[in-house]
Design a protein around this motif. Structure first.
Motif, PDB file in Angstrom:
ATOM      1  N   TYR A 164      38.410  67.440  53.115  1.00 33.16           N
ATOM      2  CA  TYR A 164      39.327  68.298  53.317  1.00 33.16           C
ATOM      3  C   TYR A 164      39.243  69.237  52.115  1.00 33.16           C
ATOM      4  O   TYR A 164      39.516  70.598  52.158  1.00 33.16           O
ATOM      5  CB  TYR A 164      40.484  67.737  53.569  1.00 33.16           C
ATOM      6  CG  TYR A 164      41.821  68.559  53.718  1.00 33.16           C
ATOM      7  CD1 TYR A 164      41.932  68.859  55.102  1.00 33.16           C
ATOM      8  CD2 TYR A 164      42.581  69.329  52.817  1.00 33.16           C
ATOM      9  CE1 TYR A 164      43.034  69.948  55.513  1.00 33.16           C
ATOM     10  CE2 TYR A 164      43.758  70.113  53.292  1.00 33.16           C
ATOM     11  CZ  TYR A 164      43.780  70.552  54.461  1.00 33.16           C
ATOM     12  OH  TYR A 164      44.911  71.361  54.784  1.00 33.16           O
ATOM     13  N   ALA A 165      39.319  68.804  51.026  1.00 30.10           N
ATOM     14  CA  ALA A 165      39.214  69.440  49.635  1.00 30.10           C
ATOM     15  C   ALA A 165      37.941  70.365  49.666  1.00 30.10           C
ATOM     16  O   ALA A 165      38.135  71.506  49.408  1.00 30.10           O
ATOM     17  CB  ALA A 165      39.242  68.534  48.499  1.00 30.10           C
ATOM     18  N   VAL A 172      38.703  73.424  51.597  1.00 29.13           N
ATOM     19  CA  VAL A 172      39.784  74.314  50.640  1.00 29.13           C
ATOM     20  C   VAL A 172      38.955  75.126  49.846  1.00 29.13           C
ATOM     21  O   VAL A 172      39.111  76.454  49.600  1.00 29.13           O
ATOM     22  CB  VAL A 172      40.793  73.477  50.223  1.00 29.13           C
ATOM     23  CG1 VAL A 172      41.697  74.389  49.282  1.00 29.13           C
ATOM     24  CG2 VAL A 172      41.742  72.712  51.225  1.00 29.13           C
ATOM     25  N   PHE A 216      34.849  66.939  45.794  1.00 26.94           N
ATOM     26  CA  PHE A 216      36.267  67.872  45.372  1.00 26.94           C
ATOM     27  C   PHE A 216      35.196  68.988  44.783  1.00 26.94           C
ATOM     28  O   PHE A 216      34.185  68.774  44.039  1.00 26.94           O
ATOM     29  CB  PHE A 216      36.857  66.764  44.485  1.00 26.94           C
ATOM     30  CG  PHE A 216      37.697  65.872  45.088  1.00 26.94           C
ATOM     31  CD1 PHE A 216      38.737  66.173  45.731  1.00 26.94           C
ATOM     32  CD2 PHE A 216      37.286  64.476  45.097  1.00 26.94           C
ATOM     33  CE1 PHE A 216      39.643  65.305  46.401  1.00 26.94           C
ATOM     34  CE2 PHE A 216      38.137  63.669  45.717  1.00 26.94           C
ATOM     35  CZ  PHE A 216      39.330  63.860  46.221  1.00 26.94           C
ATOM     36  N   PRO A 217      35.893  70.114  44.993  1.00 25.04           N
ATOM     37  CA  PRO A 217      35.365  71.164  44.469  1.00 25.04           C
ATOM     38  C   PRO A 217      35.538  71.471  43.020  1.00 25.04           C
ATOM     39  O   PRO A 217      36.709  71.101  42.461  1.00 25.04           O
ATOM     40  CB  PRO A 217      36.089  72.530  45.299  1.00 25.04           C
ATOM     41  CG  PRO A 217      37.289  71.910  45.745  1.00 25.04           C
ATOM     42  CD  PRO A 217      37.031  70.437  45.757  1.00 25.04           C
ATOM     43  N   PHE A 249      39.059  78.160  38.359  1.00 27.10           N
ATOM     44  CA  PHE A 249      39.907  78.862  37.229  1.00 27.10           C
ATOM     45  C   PHE A 249      39.749  77.884  35.991  1.00 27.10           C
ATOM     46  O   PHE A 249      39.065  76.750  35.946  1.00 27.10           O
ATOM     47  CB  PHE A 249      41.425  78.687  37.721  1.00 27.10           C
ATOM     48  CG  PHE A 249      41.667  77.298  38.136  1.00 27.10           C
ATOM     49  CD1 PHE A 249      42.139  76.400  37.339  1.00 27.10           C
ATOM     50  CD2 PHE A 249      41.738  77.068  39.459  1.00 27.10           C
ATOM     51  CE1 PHE A 249      42.488  75.005  37.879  1.00 27.10           C
ATOM     52  CE2 PHE A 249      42.045  75.808  40.160  1.00 27.10           C
ATOM     53  CZ  PHE A 249      42.287  74.722  39.153  1.00 27.10           C
ATOM     54  N   VAL A 291      41.027  75.636  33.593  1.00 30.64           N
ATOM     55  CA  VAL A 291      42.218  74.643  33.575  1.00 30.64           C
ATOM     56  C   VAL A 291      43.058  74.836  32.219  1.00 30.64           C
ATOM     57  O   VAL A 291      44.187  74.701  32.229  1.00 30.64           O
ATOM     58  CB  VAL A 291      41.532  73.101  33.311  1.00 30.64           C
ATOM     59  CG1 VAL A 291      42.566  72.042  33.449  1.00 30.64           C
ATOM     60  CG2 VAL A 291      40.904  72.866  34.861  1.00 30.64           C
ATOM     61  N   GLU A 318      45.330  77.768  32.290  1.00 33.49           N
ATOM     62  CA  GLU A 318      46.089  77.639  33.417  1.00 33.49           C
ATOM     63  C   GLU A 318      47.517  76.658  32.722  1.00 33.49           C
ATOM     64  O   GLU A 318      48.549  76.994  32.947  1.00 33.49           O
ATOM     65  CB  GLU A 318      45.726  77.089  34.731  1.00 33.49           C
ATOM     66  CG  GLU A 318      44.877  77.893  35.213  1.00 33.49           C
ATOM     67  CD  GLU A 318      45.522  79.331  35.994  1.00 33.49           C
ATOM     68  OE1 GLU A 318      46.812  79.275  36.295  1.00 33.49           O
ATOM     69  OE2 GLU A 318      44.799  80.456  35.875  1.00 33.49           O
ATOM     70  N   LEU A 319      47.083  75.640  31.933  1.00 30.17           N
ATOM     71  CA  LEU A 319      47.977  74.673  31.359  1.00 30.17           C
ATOM     72  C   LEU A 319      48.768  75.391  30.518  1.00 30.17           C
ATOM     73  O   LEU A 319      50.204  75.259  30.318  1.00 30.17           O
ATOM     74  CB  LEU A 319      47.031  73.617  30.689  1.00 30.17           C
ATOM     75  CG  LEU A 319      46.990  72.310  31.593  1.00 30.17           C
ATOM     76  CD1 LEU A 319      45.906  71.426  30.837  1.00 30.17           C
ATOM     77  CD2 LEU A 319      48.034  71.608  32.165  1.00 30.17           C
ATOM     78  N   LEU A 366      51.169  78.018  32.171  1.00 33.16           N
ATOM     79  CA  LEU A 366      52.121  77.164  33.026  1.00 33.16           C
ATOM     80  C   LEU A 366      53.400  76.950  31.901  1.00 33.16           C
ATOM     81  O   LEU A 366      54.705  76.991  32.328  1.00 33.16           O
ATOM     82  CB  LEU A 366      51.685  75.543  33.413  1.00 33.16           C
ATOM     83  CG  LEU A 366      52.801  74.750  33.927  1.00 33.16           C
ATOM     84  CD1 LEU A 366      53.439  75.307  35.044  1.00 33.16           C
ATOM     85  CD2 LEU A 366      52.192  73.348  34.231  1.00 33.16           C
ATOM     86  N   ASP A 367      53.107  76.754  30.609  1.00 32.71           N
ATOM     87  CA  ASP A 367      54.147  76.532  29.737  1.00 32.71           C
ATOM     88  C   ASP A 367      54.899  77.660  29.192  1.00 32.71           C
ATOM     89  O   ASP A 367      56.196  77.868  28.869  1.00 32.71           O
ATOM     90  CB  ASP A 367      53.604  75.788  28.284  1.00 32.71           C
ATOM     91  CG  ASP A 367      53.409  74.375  28.626  1.00 32.71           C
ATOM     92  OD1 ASP A 367      54.470  73.688  29.317  1.00 32.71           O
ATOM     93  OD2 ASP A 367      52.580  73.848  28.152  1.00 32.71           O
ATOM     94  N   VAL A 376      55.421  80.302  31.730  1.00 33.33           N
ATOM     95  CA  VAL A 376      56.168  80.910  32.774  1.00 33.33           C
ATOM     96  C   VAL A 376      57.530  80.432  32.943  1.00 33.33           C
ATOM     97  O   VAL A 376      57.877  79.389  33.206  1.00 33.33           O
ATOM     98  CB  VAL A 376      55.273  80.600  34.069  1.00 33.33           C
ATOM     99  CG1 VAL A 376      56.313  80.919  35.331  1.00 33.33           C
ATOM    100  CG2 VAL A 376      54.044  81.285  34.197  1.00 33.33           C
ATOM    101  N   GLY A 377      58.554  81.420  32.409  1.00 26.74           N
ATOM    102  CA  GLY A 377      59.874  81.001  32.537  1.00 26.74           C
ATOM    103  C   GLY A 377      60.245  81.102  33.858  1.00 26.74           C
ATOM    104  O   GLY A 377      59.995  81.780  34.665  1.00 26.74           O
ATOM    105  N   VAL A 378      61.285  80.110  34.248  1.00 29.54           N
ATOM    106  CA  VAL A 378      61.983  80.089  35.451  1.00 29.54           C
ATOM    107  C   VAL A 378      63.317  80.683  35.194  1.00 29.54           C
ATOM    108  O   VAL A 378      64.263  79.834  34.660  1.00 29.54           O
ATOM    109  CB  VAL A 378      62.181  78.906  36.155  1.00 29.54           C
ATOM    110  CG1 VAL A 378      62.776  78.603  37.370  1.00 29.54           C
ATOM    111  CG2 VAL A 378      60.618  78.111  36.137  1.00 29.54           C
ATOM    112  N   PRO A 379      63.931  81.860  35.741  1.00 29.44           N
ATOM    113  CA  PRO A 379      65.133  82.197  35.428  1.00 29.44           C
ATOM    114  C   PRO A 379      66.096  81.394  36.408  1.00 29.44           C
ATOM    115  O   PRO A 379      65.607  81.138  37.564  1.00 29.44           O
ATOM    116  CB  PRO A 379      65.180  83.795  35.997  1.00 29.44           C
ATOM    117  CG  PRO A 379      63.583  84.010  36.612  1.00 29.44           C
ATOM    118  CD  PRO A 379      62.779  82.863  36.393  1.00 29.44           C
TER     119      PRO A 379
END
Lengths: 270, 270
Positions: free
Chosen positions: B44-45, B48, B249-250, B254, B256, B259-260, B263-264, B266-269
């Motif tokens: 499946y992966a 994708v 698994f592909p 990107f 990694v 992206e890590l 992720l830190d 990206v603020g979440v209002p």
């Protein structure tokens, strides 16, 4: 759990009904699964017997909210013969040449089936709305169309169960991080997930508007920070819905005695 | 188990490989199921990640041979996200206006999926042949078409696993009787089953001809008088096939680390 105009969104970490401990939740999930499988067989049999009813589970939620996990752990308890699963991704160019309901209609469950939508027609109001691509007029038209579509489904015998898997941004952070640091989970990660995360508040607002405008067919808000609770609650909602539908094994359209007698006379040549 | 021109049909009650006791078979089924589920996730992966491969299980067999039971007990061990099940019934008038492969092509598994055909394009040579509706010329043409179709599937990345569930007429008698005397099993009974039963020998002969003429993609004959053995063997064949396909698994497309880091930030209002 049903969303009404004045429901605030629940805390994604609470257990408003049912089990409040993981061990209990997992045990109850299996019990709900057995009930689900049993009632699903009756629905399937009803379909074979000429019935027109079906059940459609619509799963919505932010990235990592557990749509896939729900399918695996809850629908995995049901006979695959009776499940029709569809994941709706970003529309392809070919799909975009049609009305947005076109690809949705093609995947509706057949009589006797449980259809599962992993994302759905709600993406077609959610995403363009957050991205500012819909005028107020277009948005209103889509709400009208979606409500009409769901009424039409109900009239055709399809019970629609709409579920929003509700997670907190803190839990999403953990799950996105796990997808990045675990090699065999990386295929589930998509850089675009961070764009949606950056618009968290806009998405929550858009969802609240969706719940308010399309609750003629009720929305069920499932606290989904705990996977075991989410699994149990979705299984419970499905089992409850099937139970209310009360599917019936069809009456035979043949004379049982005659067939039994005939069975004994049908010789099988070597 | 693979059928060759000189294979006689096995006794449907034997255990040529694997477990020879029910308890052992059920334990081994669960082990095969775990392997299956794991390899299926990789397939499946891979899908994708842009891969084109898929697996198609073709289930054939006389009425009551256990096609439905196999789906429930074997495919039920796999994540429903990755399974696409289709039952091919007697063609509808609308379907009959098309070539017999038309409805089959529409249900092929997508990349990453395990497709399951409960009956298949083989019904289109089997049934008309036994009913005497095909000339020798038409039969030859269908064999040619089916072999070309399966070659085409292989080239497109679909591995086809063809399984014949082989039961004895004595076992069919018991199962048909059970369907008639048990009210909640009656929906599975169809009076036409007895017509096919009356032509048992013709069907077996037609199957032998099919195995001989379409074995470029091998047929697997599964002794199916014992349900637990049938379940284990089909699970084993599926797991073995997936293992040979060796899905991967592909690799992430990107970075990694980036992206890590992102992720830190990206603020979440609220």
């Amino acid at each position: 759990m049903r969303f009404t105009k004045d429901t605030p969104l629940l805390d994604p970490g609470v257990f408003p009904i049912g089990p409040d401990k993981k061990a209990k939740g997992e045990k109850k999930l299996l019990a709900a699964g057995r009930l689900l499988d049993e009632r699903q067989e009756a629905l399937y049999a009803e379909g074979v017997g000429g019935g027109s009813r079906s059940l459609l589970l619509v799963l919505q939620g932010m990235d990592t909210s557990g749509k896939g996990g729900t399918v695996s752990h809850v629908l995995g308890l049901v006979n695959p013969m009776g499940v029709h699963y569809t994941a709706f991704k970003k529309p392809t160019p070919a799909e975009r040449r049609h009305h947005y309901l076109w690809r949705v209609r093609r995947q509706l469950p057949k009589p006797g089936q449980i259809g599962v939508f992993d994302r759905s027609h709600y993406e077609d109001i959610l995403v363009p709305r957050v991205q500012g691509l819909l005028t107020a007029e277009e948005r209103r038209r889509r709400y009208t169309e979606i409500n009409a579509f769901e009424r039409e489904l109900a009239e055709a015998g399809t019970t629609v169960l709409k579920v929003f898997l509700h997670i907190s941004p803190e839990e999403q952070y953990k799950r996105l991080k796990a997808r990045l640091v675990t090699p065999e989970k990386r295929w589930k990660y998509n850089p675009a997930d961070l764009d949606a995360r950056a618009q968290w508040g806009d998405y929550q607002k858009a969802y609240l508007d969706i719940f308010a405008k399309t609750s003629a067919t009720p929305w069920h808000i499932v606290p989904a920070d705990h996977k075991w609770y989410r699994n149990w609650l979705v299984a419970h909602l499905l089992a409850e819905t099937l139970d209310e539908m009360d599917p019936r094994f069809p009456e035979p359209d043949f004379a049982v005695d005659e067939e039994l007698a005939k069975l004994d006379t049908v010789g099988v040549p070597g």
